[in-house]
Design an enzyme around this catalytic site. Structure first.
Site, short mmCIF file in Angstrom:
data_model
loop_
_atom_site.label_atom_id
_atom_site.label_comp_id
_atom_site.label_asym_id
_atom_site.label_seq_id
_atom_site.Cartn_x
_atom_site.Cartn_y
_atom_site.Cartn_z
N ASP A 1 -1.80 -0.41 -2.45
CA ASP A 1 -1.17 -0.61 -3.05
C ASP A 1 -3.19 -1.43 -4.21
O ASP A 1 -3.71 -0.83 -5.12
CB ASP A 1 -0.18 -1.36 -3.64
N GLU B 1 9.44 -7.48 5.21
CA GLU B 1 7.86 -6.06 4.63
C GLU B 1 6.42 -6.85 5.17
O GLU B 1 5.72 -6.36 5.50
CB GLU B 1 8.22 -6.43 3.04
C1 6A9 Z 1 9.77 0.40 -6.55
C2 6A9 Z 1 11.23 -0.44 -7.52
C3 6A9 Z 1 14.98 -1.56 -6.55
C4 6A9 Z 1 4.60 -0.38 -0.89
O1 6A9 Z 1 7.11 0.51 2.50
C5 6A9 Z 1 7.56 1.25 1.22
C6 6A9 Z 1 6.36 1.31 0.25
C7 6A9 Z 1 4.47 1.38 0.95
O2 6A9 Z 1 4.57 2.70 1.15
C8 6A9 Z 1 3.31 1.51 0.53
O3 6A9 Z 1 2.39 0.98 1.24
N1 6A9 Z 1 6.24 0.23 -0.13
C9 6A9 Z 1 3.98 -0.34 -0.03
O4 6A9 Z 1 2.39 -0.44 -1.01
C10 6A9 Z 1 7.38 -0.08 -1.57
C11 6A9 Z 1 6.70 0.63 -2.09
C12 6A9 Z 1 8.57 0.91 -3.64
C13 6A9 Z 1 8.17 1.35 -4.85
C14 6A9 Z 1 8.88 1.96 -5.75
C15 6A9 Z 1 10.71 0.50 -7.04
C16 6A9 Z 1 12.88 -0.84 -7.15
O5 6A9 Z 1 13.63 -1.59 -6.86
#
Ligand code: 6A9
Length: 789
Positions: free
Chosen positions: A525, A759
């Site tokens: 990100d 996380e």
């Molecule tokens: C947001 C909001 C309820 C961010 O673990 C999933 C991902 C990874 O793949 C990524 O490497 N996470 C990491 O930087 C979470 C991403 C969530 C994006 C969607 C929506 C939800 O509200």
């Protein structure tokens, strides 16, 4: 006209699936072919629920609320961080036959268990058991309502059977996939102080416009007119489901042939703790049932499954024999179980945007059997997360890994693209703000499924005749045509400006809004990249991912007797340390680095808003933060030190005698740079971007905090270099011990202190942060404990 036609046919390609035969047969998850895995806890987004692995499954679930607690209704159903539970998650779960979950609410704990029993032609029976106990801190025994429900999602019929006016004793139903079935709600068994006599019953029988509406319907039907008599003789009003009339228009949204009298039935039982209650599902085609799976039969069955689970866990991970405490072993089991219990079966369509369509298009309908990063916040599939998830799950059950990979790869379009975030079906979509739903077909995500494939291949070559490995070869054979296209897709759409260089597409466009435009596609990100995105960029992490991918492509091709020369050649080139140095070694930083149009002289500043003298300030727009660039960018190394700089080491690209390893180890071990007592931080403490927010609303994410997936790769790589002859072997071994211990201790301690796996972890305190529970890749801690890489 020709141009228009071109555009629309190009747009069509984006939403056309790959032409080779799917890896999975159309009926591969059906009760017929895969009876044992038909029913499961495949709804990770609810605290407790089950469905079948089919597109329009009948679902069963549970909601609950505490009576007389406060004026607000505290109905729990969908896993929500806002519920502020003290902790919840599967403590044991084998992925197939049973699970044991603990849910700790404010002053009581619910243990939710299920066991399945095979028989008949429709996936057999199952029984749920919910045990409620108050906490010792609770001033008096809480009165709790459990609301068990069944809902048919456009397919199948349900009939409620009510006794004594308001007790829903059972539901009978039928559906194409399940045939006839019966669900029985047994009366609670209670402690000494209260007894079944003091249980109150309510039910609701109605029509739902969709599964994502179940909570709302229950909430809207709640009424305080009911009276609960406690064992002490006291009478109080309590809240329960009452009449609910579906709004007329909602009812008509359903096609006429599926419109039903009833497709959502709720059984509410209200009783004081402690108590235990069982719900049982019996399949109509299961004829020779020896007895009912309830009471002592259920207990015996559970005990047997638990014992099997314990011994399999020890056999695979050996934590006890390594000397871990009982508490650590329990943690390890919970981490694994929550991954298995977090497997979801989703069905639906992605929403896709390409350069060729003006408005987003719907992707073809598809199924996805996948693990999820977080049951509360991200209960859906993420492409690069899944590769990490399967590293752990493949040790437990390689069958699960093959199925998950197959599902993902079957979602590939004819160009070789797989949507990165899978938001399939209304339930999944209801959790995602609209701006995050659309997936772009230029966008990649690290091809970590190759990591999982690497593990399967290793298992196969270690023990080709092992029953759990034998299906791997036929699996690879079916996978291969799609795998080739996938690999080619990266090599055609994500190439960089120089030969054998790579570049992530899809970086943020509005450069003046962000301190550093994000690269969501890389998975990292807001990790700092070139300040001014351009086609001149090259990204070292993607280079290394492709070096890994080409190596696995070569192995797979070799195993299958397919042409492998080209893959080997690519692999040789991409892992060539001289080429890597040339493309990515920054002499200034003495580390590997991205290259691009870049300046370090950026900062966020208050935008100047001109307010004419004498005018009221509030009538003018609020000043926001915008980026100011003090020195013009130029083509150069980005010189950020952090996870990206480690990739040639993380993915074993560096030869064991590489002098670069010395620099990397020094930066890793330096507390002013990457080292913390809790794991490696994502960027160096000395980096100008360290813990900098990207916009006023966008807090640092991959700019300091500790992420366990990358730390896992680091531990694994240290293990590799410590076992390979070379000048850095000893240093690697020492770092390995230290880093492994730090990570295990912290993730474990946070779990004990907060009730959750997180996380990410704070680099100054070790505290868990971000979404929770996030068992996702943080559960890789189990592999570090087991030292199985
Ligand atoms: C947001 C909001 C309820 C961010 O673990 C999933 C991902 C990874 O793949 C990524 O490497 N996470 C990491 O930087 C979470 C991403 C969530 C994006 C969607 C929506 C939800 O509200």
């Amino acid at each position: 006209f020709y141009a228009l036609h071109m555009r629309s046919s190009l747009a069509k390609r984006v939403v056309t699936l790959h032409p080779s035969p799917p890896v999975l047969d159309a009926n591969s998850s059906s009760a017929k072919v895969s009876a044992e895995r038909f029913w499961g806890s495949y709804r990770p987004q609810v605290y407790f629920g089950m469905k079948t692995r089919s597109p329009r499954s009948i679902v069963a679930g549970m909601m609950w609320m505490r009576q007389f607690a406060d004026m607000d209704v505290n109905l729990r159903h969908i896993c929500e961080q806002g519920d502020r539970l003290q902790g919840y998650g599967w403590m044991m779960h084998d992925g197939i036959t049973f699970g044991v979950q603990e849910i700790r609410d404010n002053d009581f704990t619910l243990t939710t268990e299920f066991v399945k029993r095979m028989g008949g032609a429709h996936g057999g029976d199952w029984t749920w058991r919910v045990t409620a106990k108050q906490h010792s801190s609770a001033p008096q025994a809480p009165v709790i309502s459990l609301l068990f429900y069944t809902a048919a999602d456009t397919q199948g019929s349900l009939e409620a059977h009510v006794e004594d006016r308001n007790r829903l004793a059972s539901i009978t139903g039928s559906s194409e996939e399940l045939g006839n079935f019966k669900i029985t709600f047994r009366k609670p068994v209670t402690g000494e102080l209260s007894s079944a006599k003091y249980a109150s019953y309510n039910y609701l029988q109605t029509v739902s416009p969709g599964l994502e509406k179940l909570t709302d319907i229950v909430k809207q039907s709640l009424n305080r007119r009911f009276v609960y008599s406690s064992p002490s003789g006291e009478k109080r009003h309590y809240i329960a489901v009452d009449a609910y009339k579906p709004p007329h228009h909602q009812n008509q949204q359903k096609p006429a042939d599926t419109r039903k009298e009833t497709d959502f039935v709720v059984h509410q039982v209200t009783v004081q703790t402690p108590f235990q209650i069982e719900v049982l599902f019996e399949s109509g085609s299961f004829h020779s049932r020896p007895n009912q799976l309830v009471g002592s039969v259920m207990t015996q069955e559970l005990e047997r499954r638990k014992a099997e689970f314990d011994s399999k866990f020890e056999k695979i991970f050996g934590l006890e024999s390594k000397g871990f405490s009982q508490a650590h072993v329990k943690f390890g089991k919970a981490a694994l179980s929550n991954m298995l219990g977090g497997m979801g079966y989703f069905y639906g369509q992605s929403v896709v945007q390409s350069a060729y369509n003006e408005y987003p298009l719907l992707y073809p309908e598809g199924a996805l059997f996948t693990a999820v990063p977080s049951r509360s916040f991200f209960p859906r599939g993420f492409l690069w997360d899944e590769g990490f998830h399967q590293l752990l799950l493949s040790k437990w059950d390689p069958h699960v890994t093959r199925e998950a990979i197959s599902h993902w790869i079957d979602l590939m379009n004819m160009e070789g693209w797989i949507p990165r975030e899978q938001i399939l079906g209304d339930e999944a979509r209801s959790k995602v703000p609209a701006e995050f739903v659309v997936q772009r077909n230029e966008n990649a995500n690290p091809p970590t499924l190759f990591l999982a494939l690497q593990e399967l291949i290793e298992q196969l070559s270690l023990n080709p005749e092992k029953p759990s490995s034998r299906p791997t070869l036929p699996f690879l054979r079916r996978l291969f045509p799609r795998l080739k296209t996938w690999f080619d897709w990266y090599n055609t759409t994500q190439t960089g400006p120089l030969p054998n260089s790579y570049r992530w597409r899809g970086r943020d466009k509005d450069t003046n809004l962000f301190l550093n435009p994000k690269t969501l596609t890389s998975g990292l990100d807001d990790y700092p990249r070139a300040s001014h995105p351009s086609a001149d960029e090259r990204h070292v992490d993607l280079h290394c991912w492709m070096a890994l991918a080409s190596g696995i492509m070569a192995s797979v091709a070799r195993l299958l007797g397919e042409p492998h020369h080209d893959y080997e050649l690519t692999h040789q080139v991409l892992r060539d340390n001289d080429l890597l140095n040339e493309l990515h070694w920054s002499d200034q930083l003495r580390a590997f680095s991205d290259f691009g149009n870049h300046t370090q002289a950026v900062s966020l500043q208050q935008e100047k808003v001109y307010v004419p003298p004498g005018q009221p300030r509030h009538q003018f727009p609020v000043a926001r933060l915008v980026r100011s660039v003090r020195r013009a960018p130029k083509l150069q190394y980005v010189n950020a030190l952090g996870y990206v700089s480690l990739f040639p080491f993380l993915l074993h690209i560096l030869t064991p005698d590489s002098p670069k390893l010395e620099h990397i180890f020094r930066d890793m071990r330096d507390s002013n740079k990457l080292w913390t007592p809790y794991g490696l931080r994502s960027i160096s403490k000395a980096d100008p971007m360290y813990m900098k927010r990207n916009t006023e609303h966008d807090a640092p994410y991959w700019r300091g905090p500790i992420w366990i997936n990358i730390n896992y790769l680091a531990v694994q790589a240290l293990h590799h270099y410590s076992n390979t002859e070379g000048p850095h072997q000893e240093k690697a071994a020492a770092l390995y011990e230290e880093l492994r211990t730090n990570i295990i201790n912290n993730v474990y301690r946070q779990y004990v202190e907060t009730g959750y796996i997180w996380e990410q972890y704070n680099d100054s305190t070790g505290r868990g942060q971000g979404s929770h529970p996030f068992t996702g890749w943080s559960a890789l801690t189990v592999l570090m404990m087991a030292e199985q890489y």
